[in-house]
Design a protein around this motif. Sequence first.
Motif, PDB file in Angstrom:
ATOM      1  N   ALA A 111       0.822  -1.199  -0.294  1.00 55.16           N
ATOM      2  CA  ALA A 111       0.139   0.091   0.113  1.00 55.16           C
ATOM      3  C   ALA A 111       0.849   1.336   0.032  1.00 55.16           C
ATOM      4  O   ALA A 111       0.478   2.392  -0.651  1.00 55.16           O
ATOM      5  CB  ALA A 111      -0.774  -0.082   1.349  1.00 55.16           C
ATOM      6  N   HIS A 112       1.985   1.257   0.857  1.00 54.49           N
ATOM      7  CA  HIS A 112       2.886   2.264   0.965  1.00 54.49           C
ATOM      8  C   HIS A 112       3.254   2.594  -0.240  1.00 54.49           C
ATOM      9  O   HIS A 112       3.483   3.937  -1.010  1.00 54.49           O
ATOM     10  CB  HIS A 112       3.785   2.236   1.713  1.00 54.49           C
ATOM     11  CG  HIS A 112       5.116   3.235   1.783  1.00 54.49           C
ATOM     12  ND1 HIS A 112       4.982   4.449   2.239  1.00 54.49           N
ATOM     13  CD2 HIS A 112       6.222   3.148   0.971  1.00 54.49           C
ATOM     14  CE1 HIS A 112       5.923   5.140   1.940  1.00 54.49           C
ATOM     15  NE2 HIS A 112       6.676   4.683   0.835  1.00 54.49           N
ATOM     16  N   GLN A 113       4.087   1.507  -1.369  1.00 49.58           N
ATOM     17  CA  GLN A 113       4.639   1.881  -2.451  1.00 49.58           C
ATOM     18  C   GLN A 113       3.633   2.142  -3.687  1.00 49.58           C
ATOM     19  O   GLN A 113       4.130   3.226  -4.586  1.00 49.58           O
ATOM     20  CB  GLN A 113       5.120   0.576  -2.896  1.00 49.58           C
ATOM     21  CG  GLN A 113       6.442   0.030  -2.100  1.00 49.58           C
ATOM     22  CD  GLN A 113       7.736   1.044  -2.234  1.00 49.58           C
ATOM     23  OE1 GLN A 113       7.628   2.121  -1.713  1.00 49.58           O
ATOM     24  NE2 GLN A 113       8.665   0.877  -2.930  1.00 49.58           N
ATOM     25  N   SER A 114       2.366   1.918  -3.473  1.00 52.45           N
ATOM     26  CA  SER A 114       1.084   2.252  -4.418  1.00 52.45           C
ATOM     27  C   SER A 114       1.100   3.725  -3.955  1.00 52.45           C
ATOM     28  O   SER A 114       0.917   4.588  -5.068  1.00 52.45           O
ATOM     29  CB  SER A 114       0.058   1.535  -4.036  1.00 52.45           C
ATOM     30  OG  SER A 114       0.321   0.059  -4.527  1.00 52.45           O
ATOM     31  N   TRP A 115       0.785   4.179  -2.747  1.00 51.03           N
ATOM     32  CA  TRP A 115       0.740   5.709  -2.463  1.00 51.03           C
ATOM     33  C   TRP A 115       1.723   6.320  -2.860  1.00 51.03           C
ATOM     34  O   TRP A 115       1.795   7.695  -3.451  1.00 51.03           O
ATOM     35  CB  TRP A 115       0.642   5.747  -0.980  1.00 51.03           C
ATOM     36  CG  TRP A 115       0.926   6.905  -0.356  1.00 51.03           C
ATOM     37  CD1 TRP A 115       1.990   7.796   0.064  1.00 51.03           C
ATOM     38  CD2 TRP A 115      -0.168   7.809   0.118  1.00 51.03           C
ATOM     39  NE1 TRP A 115       1.751   8.890   0.706  1.00 51.03           N
ATOM     40  CE2 TRP A 115       0.406   8.863   0.742  1.00 51.03           C
ATOM     41  CE3 TRP A 115      -1.564   7.705   0.390  1.00 51.03           C
ATOM     42  CZ2 TRP A 115      -0.203  10.105   1.417  1.00 51.03           C
ATOM     43  CZ3 TRP A 115      -2.477   8.609   1.116  1.00 51.03           C
ATOM     44  CH2 TRP A 115      -1.730   9.710   1.513  1.00 51.03           C
ATOM     45  N   SER A 116       2.996   5.993  -2.635  1.00 44.52           N
ATOM     46  CA  SER A 116       4.388   6.465  -2.942  1.00 44.52           C
ATOM     47  C   SER A 116       4.538   6.681  -4.609  1.00 44.52           C
ATOM     48  O   SER A 116       4.746   8.074  -5.043  1.00 44.52           O
ATOM     49  CB  SER A 116       5.377   5.899  -2.636  1.00 44.52           C
ATOM     50  OG  SER A 116       6.778   6.516  -2.972  1.00 44.52           O
ATOM     51  N   ALA A 117       3.919   5.698  -5.408  1.00 40.95           N
ATOM     52  CA  ALA A 117       4.217   6.091  -6.929  1.00 40.95           C
ATOM     53  C   ALA A 117       3.281   7.291  -7.234  1.00 40.95           C
ATOM     54  O   ALA A 117       3.749   8.053  -7.976  1.00 40.95           O
ATOM     55  CB  ALA A 117       3.600   4.934  -7.685  1.00 40.95           C
ATOM     56  N   ASN A 118       1.974   7.487  -6.669  1.00 39.11           N
ATOM     57  CA  ASN A 118       1.120   8.328  -7.105  1.00 39.11           C
ATOM     58  C   ASN A 118       1.319   9.650  -6.211  1.00 39.11           C
ATOM     59  O   ASN A 118       1.302  10.729  -6.935  1.00 39.11           O
ATOM     60  CB  ASN A 118      -0.212   7.747  -6.501  1.00 39.11           C
ATOM     61  CG  ASN A 118      -0.874   6.832  -7.573  1.00 39.11           C
ATOM     62  OD1 ASN A 118      -1.399   7.180  -8.537  1.00 39.11           O
ATOM     63  ND2 ASN A 118      -0.663   5.808  -7.095  1.00 39.11           N
ATOM     64  N   ILE A 119       1.829   9.762  -5.120  1.00 35.95           N
ATOM     65  CA  ILE A 119       2.024  11.098  -4.657  1.00 35.95           C
ATOM     66  C   ILE A 119       3.331  11.537  -5.473  1.00 35.95           C
ATOM     67  O   ILE A 119       3.267  12.828  -5.449  1.00 35.95           O
ATOM     68  CB  ILE A 119       2.449  10.977  -2.937  1.00 35.95           C
ATOM     69  CG1 ILE A 119       2.348  12.203  -2.458  1.00 35.95           C
ATOM     70  CG2 ILE A 119       3.623  10.245  -2.612  1.00 35.95           C
ATOM     71  CD1 ILE A 119       2.598  12.363  -0.747  1.00 35.95           C
TER      72      ILE A 119
END
Length: 531
Positions: free
Chosen positions: A391-399
């Motif tokens: 979830a963090h890496q998905s969040w990170s790609a988008n932020i």
Amino acid sequence: MSQKDSVTTSQSSKSIGKYRWSICGLLFFATTINYLDRQVLSLTWKDFIAPEFHWTNSDYGDITALFSIFYAVSLLFAGRFVDWLDTKKGFLWAIGIWSIGACLHAFCGIATSGIITGDWFVGFHGSKEIISTVQDTALVINVSVALFIFARFVLAVGEAGNFPAAIKTTAEYFPKKDRAFATSIFNAGATVGALAAPVTIPFIAKSFGWEMSFIIIGALGFIWMGFWMFMYDKPENHKNVSAEELAYIQQDDIAESKLENFVPETSSKVSLKECFKYKQTWAFAFGKFMTDGVWWFFLFWTPAYLSSVYGMDSTEAALPLFVLYMITLLSIIGGWLPTYFVEKKGMNPYEGRMRSMLIFAFFPLLALAAQPLGYISYWVPVIIIGIAGAAHQSWSANIFTTVGDMFPKKAIATITGIGGLAGGIGSTIINKGSGVLFDFTQRNWSTINGQPLLEKYPQFQNAVTEKAFLAERGVGNLEDFLKSLTTAGENVVNGINTGYMIIFSICAVSYLVGWLVMKSLVPKYSPIKNL
């Protein structure tokens, strides 16, 4: 999108060329090497380095916290540095410096021996023997920690250039609608690096010494530099980028140039003061502040968690850590989801990303159950941490990609650096706080057969008496002492378990808090035109 449009898009995607994905592959491998280099310490300190230099959780927490600060401050300047040198030279300098920093760790033992005893011209094994004869363990701790901090400083200065340069490269080679997916692919290098680390580094350290694990992994960066020199150039200047692919890459610029109020982007440099005038900067920075530390905590402390709570050494933890980071590869979905919202639901890029990030923000809440359900099996927290990491890496790609949505290309690396500084500050707080908290809870909240540790063994109330007591028992630190009591049949409740529960709880809610503040600062898509 109509069926006709879909067919046209499909046909054009086959004819426009795919060299941009080769560049994305280079970014992926750079990020993989980046994370391999920073993982070597977390996978070697507990079993190999701490016994040699007498480190505690707090000592390791100091090193990781200062690395976070160095990395954070360097990110601020790395963005400016990459904007100044431009992408090709900036990336070469970054990975060259961090590879040197990675290799420097290997020589901290020899330097410790030289500083304390004057014996400089010794090998890795010789330095171990010399250090083991030093009676002043406090001196060994202080000197070795200071040397590792210096090596981490060099590593941090170099590694700080990776993401600003990678985000800038992505903005150069991909249109806005594809950037989150491209970012999720190269950002998956963080997961692959973390995935490869536990199944390689501990075994290198066990077979050849912890020093060689730093040297071998550190050397990979120099190999990557050769590929970057020959494969990268600006898309408009690259012989392998066709005219059709260049038109696809620059479709946003072409579309915007046709707008009635279009203002061409200038090449003038952007000052930090100007950047801080915009709510978009603060939104990105706060989102990074709240969430970067979560990933860094999982990255730096999960091996220690498996050791402290489940008694695993670094080789025994290899399989659980491999599975954990394998789960985080699901983060590639994080790059696809906003594209779905943009193309299928008609949202603008920012709206699609924020909707995706809200979905990802709910998954870390599972971390609330990691410690309470950990008694069932160590696989429970491993799987939960893996899901939270994905979830963090998905969040990170988008932020990261919101920066390209909102800011002109000339400011992307600088804004990314500002966000990295904020994320590094958050990471420093959680890493230093975790080390102090774990030492505190282990010492003050542990019980032996229901009796508080400090009540049963008052020797641990004083550093001098503790050292003598542990030496008498033949163990190196408090954690090893508690493990020896468990082996002897005592009913030991390690207070560090509660410490991990506290940190897991903070990690669980960080994303929702970050998303709410970001949404309140920038509720709608509002690209900056006057910077």
